[in-house]
Design a protein around this motif. Sequence first.
Motif, PDB file in Angstrom:
ATOM      1  N   GLU A  76       0.958  -0.914   0.186  1.00 44.59           N
ATOM      2  CA  GLU A  76       0.278  -0.064  -0.233  1.00 44.59           C
ATOM      3  C   GLU A  76       0.663   1.215  -0.064  1.00 44.59           C
ATOM      4  N   GLU A  77       2.262   1.108  -0.239  1.00 34.72           N
ATOM      5  CA  GLU A  77       3.434   2.127  -0.500  1.00 34.72           C
ATOM      6  C   GLU A  77       3.252   2.812   1.112  1.00 34.72           C
ATOM      7  N   GLN A  78       3.306   2.662   2.385  1.00 32.92           N
ATOM      8  CA  GLN A  78       3.559   3.095   3.517  1.00 32.92           C
ATOM      9  C   GLN A  78       4.020   2.489   3.545  1.00 32.92           C
ATOM     10  N   ILE A  79       5.684   3.407   3.673  1.00 33.47           N
ATOM     11  CA  ILE A  79       7.036   2.246   3.528  1.00 33.47           C
ATOM     12  C   ILE A  79       7.630   2.799   4.953  1.00 33.47           C
ATOM     13  N   GLU A  80       6.640   3.264   5.931  1.00 35.42           N
ATOM     14  CA  GLU A  80       7.729   4.126   7.154  1.00 35.42           C
ATOM     15  C   GLU A  80       7.061   3.469   7.466  1.00 35.42           C
ATOM     16  N   GLU A  81       5.400   2.498   7.534  1.00 34.77           N
ATOM     17  CA  GLU A  81       5.070   2.122   8.471  1.00 34.77           C
ATOM     18  C   GLU A  81       5.395   0.317   8.363  1.00 34.77           C
ATOM     19  N   ALA A  82       5.779   0.365   6.997  1.00 37.15           N
ATOM     20  CA  ALA A  82       6.272  -1.176   7.071  1.00 37.15           C
ATOM     21  C   ALA A  82       8.032  -1.569   7.275  1.00 37.15           C
ATOM     22  N   ARG A  83       8.538  -0.363   6.966  1.00 33.66           N
ATOM     23  CA  ARG A  83       9.478  -0.527   8.069  1.00 33.66           C
ATOM     24  C   ARG A  83       9.915  -0.731   9.406  1.00 33.66           C
ATOM     25  N   LEU A  84       9.108  -0.075  10.305  1.00 31.03           N
ATOM     26  CA  LEU A  84       8.453  -0.306  11.418  1.00 31.03           C
ATOM     27  C   LEU A  84       8.483  -1.719  11.379  1.00 31.03           C
ATOM     28  N   GLU A  85       6.844  -2.332  11.002  1.00 32.79           N
ATOM     29  CA  GLU A  85       7.026  -3.805  10.600  1.00 32.79           C
ATOM     30  C   GLU A  85       7.835  -4.931  10.732  1.00 32.79           C
ATOM     31  N   ILE A  86       8.843  -4.214  10.004  1.00 33.32           N
ATOM     32  CA  ILE A  86      10.117  -5.001   9.538  1.00 33.32           C
ATOM     33  C   ILE A  86      10.780  -5.059  10.407  1.00 33.32           C
ATOM     34  N   SER A  87      10.915  -4.172  10.861  1.00 36.69           N
ATOM     35  CA  SER A  87      12.253  -4.285  11.593  1.00 36.69           C
ATOM     36  C   SER A  87      12.080  -4.961  13.551  1.00 36.69           C
ATOM     37  N   ARG A  88       9.880  -5.130  13.399  1.00 35.03           N
ATOM     38  CA  ARG A  88      10.354  -5.690  14.845  1.00 35.03           C
ATOM     39  C   ARG A  88      10.015  -7.871  14.679  1.00 35.03           C
ATOM     40  N   ALA A  89       9.653  -7.383  13.127  1.00 34.60           N
ATOM     41  CA  ALA A  89       9.439  -9.041  13.050  1.00 34.60           C
ATOM     42  C   ALA A  89      11.638  -9.678  13.288  1.00 34.60           C
ATOM     43  N   ARG A  90      12.331  -8.649  12.789  1.00 36.84           N
ATOM     44  CA  ARG A  90      14.305  -8.716  12.434  1.00 36.84           C
ATOM     45  C   ARG A  90      14.157  -8.912  14.088  1.00 36.84           C
ATOM     46  N   SER A  91      13.338  -7.697  14.603  1.00 40.78           N
ATOM     47  CA  SER A  91      14.338  -7.965  16.380  1.00 40.78           C
ATOM     48  C   SER A  91      14.177  -8.875  17.224  1.00 40.78           C
ATOM     49  N   LEU A  92      12.364  -9.731  16.458  1.00 34.77           N
ATOM     50  CA  LEU A  92      12.747 -11.006  17.520  1.00 34.77           C
ATOM     51  C   LEU A  92      12.540 -12.205  16.915  1.00 34.77           C
ATOM     52  N   ILE A  93      12.969 -12.261  15.552  1.00 36.35           N
ATOM     53  CA  ILE A  93      14.518 -13.469  14.585  1.00 36.35           C
ATOM     54  C   ILE A  93      15.502 -12.746  15.583  1.00 36.35           C
TER      55      ILE A  93
END
Length: 159
Positions: free
Chosen positions: A42-59
């Motif tokens: 949906e081209e919400q880049i900052e929100e996408a970065r936040l979620e992927i950053s959260r996933a990476r932190s959990l990994i």
Amino acid sequence: MEKSKLQEFAARVTQANRSELVVVIYEAVLASIAEGKRCLTEEQIEEARLEISRARSLITELMGSLDMQYGISHYLRQLYIFAYHELCHGIAMRQPELFDHASDIFEKLLPSFQEVAKQDDSEAVMQNVQTIYAGLTYGRGTLNETIGVEVDTNRGFQA
């Protein structure tokens, strides 16, 4: 991710033993990846970065919790590293389809960890926390959800 979903994960963590904690983290990773993919499409880049950053932190947390004296831990670590790199590459190149590679790993491993968690009868990792009870009651034409928190006077820091 919605605040209610984050609160749900936090509540589950307070009640989880070691095996259940891995299941909660897996489910949180999957939820973050799905939300990150949705935001990126949906081209919400900052929100996408936040979620992927959260996933990476959990990994990263999963990688740090591996006991490397067992052979399977080496294989899990390699899978986690691959998933981590796919998330990094997907967000950098803005290719949400790369997130599917990471999701596939966690979706395929999750049932095994859920089965282990069912068999684990150890006590919760976090001690001295509130106990949460939830239930449903039936009213006239309604279904009521109740959540109760048991307050312990000994909760908190102990001297």
